[in-house]
Design a protein around this motif. Structure first.
Motif, PDB file in Angstrom:
ATOM      1  N   UNK A  60       0.831  -1.211   0.000  1.00 16.45           N
ATOM      2  CA  UNK A  60       0.000   0.000   0.000  1.00 16.45           C
ATOM      3  C   UNK A  60       0.864   1.260   0.000  1.00 16.45           C
ATOM      4  N   UNK A  61       1.886   1.264   0.860  1.00 14.17           N
ATOM      5  CA  UNK A  61       2.781   2.424   0.915  1.00 14.17           C
ATOM      6  C   UNK A  61       3.457   2.640  -0.429  1.00 14.17           C
ATOM      7  N   UNK A  62       3.952   1.562  -1.030  1.00 17.56           N
ATOM      8  CA  UNK A  62       4.644   1.666  -2.316  1.00 17.56           C
ATOM      9  C   UNK A  62       3.710   2.220  -3.391  1.00 17.56           C
ATOM     10  N   UNK A  63       2.473   1.738  -3.433  1.00 24.79           N
ATOM     11  CA  UNK A  63       1.512   2.191  -4.438  1.00 24.79           C
ATOM     12  C   UNK A  63       1.173   3.662  -4.244  1.00 24.79           C
ATOM     13  N   UNK A  64       0.901   4.048  -3.010  1.00 27.43           N
ATOM     14  CA  UNK A  64       0.544   5.438  -2.735  1.00 27.43           C
ATOM     15  C   UNK A  64       1.721   6.389  -2.975  1.00 27.43           C
ATOM     16  N   UNK A  65       2.929   5.954  -2.638  1.00 31.68           N
ATOM     17  CA  UNK A  65       4.106   6.789  -2.907  1.00 31.68           C
ATOM     18  C   UNK A  65       4.341   6.925  -4.407  1.00 31.68           C
ATOM     19  N   UNK A  66       4.123   5.847  -5.144  1.00 34.78           N
ATOM     20  CA  UNK A  66       4.259   5.921  -6.605  1.00 34.78           C
ATOM     21  C   UNK A  66       3.251   6.923  -7.178  1.00 34.78           C
ATOM     22  N   UNK A  67       2.023   6.887  -6.679  1.00 34.38           N
ATOM     23  CA  UNK A  67       0.989   7.829  -7.124  1.00 34.38           C
ATOM     24  C   UNK A  67       1.346   9.266  -6.739  1.00 34.38           C
ATOM     25  N   UNK A  68       1.862   9.453  -5.539  1.00 33.40           N
ATOM     26  CA  UNK A  68       2.305  10.779  -5.114  1.00 33.40           C
ATOM     27  C   UNK A  68       3.400  11.280  -6.040  1.00 33.40           C
ATOM     28  N   UNK A  69       4.355  10.411  -6.341  1.00 30.62           N
ATOM     29  CA  UNK A  69       5.440  10.783  -7.247  1.00 30.62           C
ATOM     30  C   UNK A  69       4.920  11.230  -8.600  1.00 30.62           C
ATOM     31  N   UNK A  70       3.973  10.481  -9.146  1.00 28.11           N
ATOM     32  CA  UNK A  70       3.390  10.846 -10.445  1.00 28.11           C
ATOM     33  C   UNK A  70       2.741  12.227 -10.384  1.00 28.11           C
ATOM     34  N   UNK A  71       2.088  12.526  -9.278  1.00 25.33           N
ATOM     35  CA  UNK A  71       1.390  13.811  -9.154  1.00 25.33           C
ATOM     36  C   UNK A  71       2.348  14.994  -9.035  1.00 25.33           C
ATOM     37  N   UNK A  72       3.583  14.745  -8.566  1.00 30.52           N
ATOM     38  CA  UNK A  72       4.539  15.854  -8.424  1.00 30.52           C
ATOM     39  C   UNK A  72       5.688  15.776  -9.429  1.00 30.52           C
ATOM     40  N   UNK A  73       5.629  14.815 -10.347  1.00 27.77           N
ATOM     41  CA  UNK A  73       6.602  14.755 -11.427  1.00 27.77           C
ATOM     42  C   UNK A  73       7.921  14.083 -11.113  1.00 27.77           C
ATOM     43  N   UNK A  74       7.914  13.168 -10.137  1.00 33.12           N
ATOM     44  CA  UNK A  74       9.126  12.410  -9.817  1.00 33.12           C
ATOM     45  C   UNK A  74       8.777  10.926  -9.744  1.00 33.12           C
ATOM     46  N   UNK A  75       9.792  10.082  -9.775  1.00 32.19           N
ATOM     47  CA  UNK A  75       9.598   8.641  -9.607  1.00 32.19           C
ATOM     48  C   UNK A  75       9.952   8.280  -8.171  1.00 32.19           C
ATOM     49  N   UNK A  76       8.988   7.664  -7.468  1.00 28.88           N
ATOM     50  CA  UNK A  76       9.228   7.242  -6.088  1.00 28.88           C
ATOM     51  C   UNK A  76       9.086   5.724  -6.028  1.00 28.88           C
ATOM     52  N   UNK A  77      10.120   5.086  -5.463  1.00 26.20           N
ATOM     53  CA  UNK A  77      10.092   3.628  -5.265  1.00 26.20           C
ATOM     54  C   UNK A  77      10.252   3.342  -3.786  1.00 26.20           C
ATOM     55  N   UNK A  78       9.507   2.384  -3.326  1.00 26.86           N
ATOM     56  CA  UNK A  78       9.544   1.974  -1.921  1.00 26.86           C
ATOM     57  C   UNK A  78       9.738   0.467  -1.900  1.00 26.86           C
ATOM     58  N   UNK A  79      10.852   0.019  -1.311  1.00 29.42           N
ATOM     59  CA  UNK A  79      11.165  -1.408  -1.289  1.00 29.42           C
ATOM     60  C   UNK A  79      11.539  -1.839   0.117  1.00 29.42           C
ATOM     61  N   UNK A  80      11.100  -3.034   0.493  1.00 28.34           N
ATOM     62  CA  UNK A  80      11.511  -3.606   1.768  1.00 28.34           C
ATOM     63  C   UNK A  80      13.033  -3.725   1.754  1.00 28.34           C
ATOM     64  N   UNK A  81      13.660  -3.505   2.883  1.00 30.41           N
ATOM     65  CA  UNK A  81      15.125  -3.522   2.973  1.00 30.41           C
ATOM     66  C   UNK A  81      15.731  -4.805   2.416  1.00 30.41           C
TER      67      UNK A  81
END
Length: 90
Positions: A60-81
């Motif tokens: 969920x965090x990864x999906x929402x961060x990816x969507x946030x990134x799209x809305x502000x024009x950056x690529x956001x990736x969230x991965x388990x350590x």
């Protein structure tokens, strides 16, 4: 402790750090370590975070961060350590 690695990459604009950090705070994600640079107008940030207090799953965090990134024009990736470490082995 459940750690995730979050990366943010894109053209530098005002408010990237604020928007990402506000999202993390709203979701009880603690930033343990952070590094950010701007090279010739391109923004790069890497964070080690603790998600153990968040009610959301890593997916969920990864999906929402990816969507946030799209809305502000950056690529956001969230991965388990563990996944991040396995992907970056030499």
């Amino acid at each position: 402790m459940k750690k995730t690695i979050i990366t943010v990459v894109g053209k530098d604009t005002v408010g990237i750090i604020a928007k990402v950090c506000n999202y993390l705070a709203e979701n009880q994600v603690n930033i343990e370590d952070i590094s950010q640079t701007i090279v010739q107008g391109y923004f790069n940030m890497m964070m080690v975070t603790d998600v153990s207090k968040s009610e959301k799953s890593n997916a969920e965090l990864a999906k929402e961060l990816e969507e946030l990134g799209s809305s502000i024009g950056v690529a956001i990736r969230c991965q388990h350590e563990d996944i991040f470490n396995m992907m970056h082995r030499i």
